[in-house]
Design a protein around this motif. Structure first.
Motif: not given
Length: 482
Positions: A17, A20, A400, A471
């Motif tokens: 989460h 993202g 991140r 991703d």
């Protein structure tokens, strides 16, 4: 599903989460039945399917140290090995061709099962990729390198394993200098799953050309303050100013212990507090590194906040140590000389972030959360949960940061990330106290720490890495290997 499995599932979802890549998750309350979490520590995992195709193994066995391998859909293999018997090699290779399982010692079983996004507990055993790792050469301790002529100027790290690999002098050459730096020939290509880098060499030894190679990062407990490869902490000192407000166990809970048990727990909490104190310096350096590479303000702000978190963690843990010791304790001076030396390029910074944050702090969050669940004193459990929540945020910051760096680093940095995930989870020192007593006082026994680490790597770290790299493959297909 046990409390450990459900908590790890939620930790994975929370980190995804933060990237993202999925929705948020509510962590199970402390009152959940711990089930197998505080039992034998078998490391059995129940986890939800993730968003990418995968190759995964069955549960890791904390007794034998079974390896776990995860393959992404974009050709990146991520692997980790649990070791409760001795050094074990691990590999993470970004490859465009077929990748075989990691090579291990004879005491370790390597298993893989190819699936379509699911895990099959019936694993097939495969052979090594090229040769048995131990057949490649002689294992060395970091201190051994200082005694080898030609390696005196190399700075070995306690967080790596080392091996000396020798090959015959190539035909037609008079000295090893003539084949430098490629005396090992095609070994890297023949053994792509033995991820290593040259430490020093070539060295002429009895008619052969030898190199010392560095492999298998194995420091995974939180965010250490590493200087020239060695973790630094301050020495303990008798002082009160680093003690947080009382938030530790009830006095009667501690007083019920035998003096020897109290002294051992005080020593364990003191070691943890000194490590938390050193993490303040580690985050200070990390903030400077972010600034040096033009990181966005959000990452810099979170790094500064994490540094303050570590100050509080140190104070809370020193207070716990004082509760058990019956005397104040705090940190002495921390040596910071040469702390900003070493490679400062983005690849080196991100490799450290992966090992110390994406792996180390993710494992720390999982361990503290389970320790809080098995602790019998409510105040102590609340303190451990508070630190666990912060460690989860620090892990999310690391993930991140890697996501940001991958967005600008291209396929070369993608390989750095994959290789940095090759960790060896070494068994901690044997417990000196009864496992049940350790659990009651907020500490996991050694065997359960190893099993939980393997479970966390399998069901949290590697799925997050796979989702992040996949991703990137969708977002930037032109920069991935053909």
């Amino acid at each position: 599903m046990s409390a450990a499995s459900s908590s790890l599932t939620c930790l994975r979802v929370a980190l995804l989460h933060a990237l993202g890549l999925t929705a948020a998750c509510t962590r199970p309350p402390l009152g959940d039945d711990p089930g197998t979490a505080s039992g034998t520590g078998t490391g059995t995992t129940t986890s939800a399917a993730t968003t990418a195709p995968a190759t995964t193994s069955g549960p890791a066995d904390p007794t034998t140290g079974a390896a776990t391998t995860t393959t992404t859909g974009a050709g990146t293999t991520l692997a980790t090995t649990v070791d409760s018997t001795g050094p074990v090699a691990t590999t993470a290779v970004d490859s465009t061709g077929p990748v075989e399982p990691a090579t291990t010692t004879s005491t370790t079983t390597t298993t893989t099962t190819t699936t379509s996004g699911t895990t099959d507990d019936t694993s097939s055993t495969t052979g090594p990729a090229c040769v048995n790792l131990m057949d490649l050469g002689d294992e060395l301790m970091p201190g051994d390198l200082l005694e080898i002529p030609g390696c005196e100027d190399y700075n070995p790290s306690d967080c790596y394993d080392y091996m000396r690999i020798c090959v015959p002098l190539p035909d037609g050459l008079q000295s090893c200098d003539q084949c430098a730096p490629d005396c090992l020939g095609p070994l890297p290509e023949l053994c792509p799953d033995f991820g290593f880098q040259l430490a020093c060499g070539p060295l002429a030894v009895e008619g052969e050309c030898c190199h010392v190679v560095e492999y298998s990062w194995n420091c995974t407990d939180g965010r250490p303050f590493l200087v020239e490869g060695t973790a630094r902490t301050a020495a303990p000192a008798r002082r009160r100013d680093w003690l947080a407000d009382p938030s530790g166990p009830a006095p009667a809970f501690v007083a019920a212990l035998a003096p020897a048990a109290r002294a051992e727990l005080a020593a364990l909490w003191t070691a943890d507090a000194l490590a938390e104190h050193a993490s303040v310096a580690s985050f200070a350096r990390f903030t400077l590194q972010l600034l040096a590479h033009g990181a966005p303000p959000g990452l810099v702000q979170e790094a500064c906040a994490a540094q303050l978190d570590e100050v509080l963690h140190a104070r809370l843990t020193f207070a716990l140590a004082a509760d058990y010791a019956g005397a104040p304790v705090g940190p002495g001076p921390l040596a910071t000389d040469d702390a900003l030396g070493g490679p400062g390029d983005l690849a080196a910074v991100i490799a450290a972030v992966v090992r110390e944050g994406c792996v180390g702090e993710t494992l720390a969050a999982a361990e503290l959360d389970l320790a809080a669940r098995t602790c019998e004193d409510p105040a102590l459990a609340a303190t451990l949960r508070r630190i666990a929540d912060d460690e989860q945020r620090h892990a999310a910051l690391a993930w991140r940061t890697v996501q940001w760096a991958l967005g600008r680093g291209g396929p070369a940095l993608r390989r750095v990330v994959a290789e940095a995930l090759a960790v060896r989870i070494a068994a901690p020192p044997p417990d000196r106290l009864d496992p049940a007593l350790l659990r009651r006082h907020g500490r996991l026994p050694a065997g359960e720490r190893v099993a939980l680490a393997a479970q966390c790597m399998r069901s949290v770290v590697l799925p997050c890495a796979r989702a992040l790299l996949d991703d990137l493959a969708v977002a930037r297909p032109t920069e991935l290997p053909v």
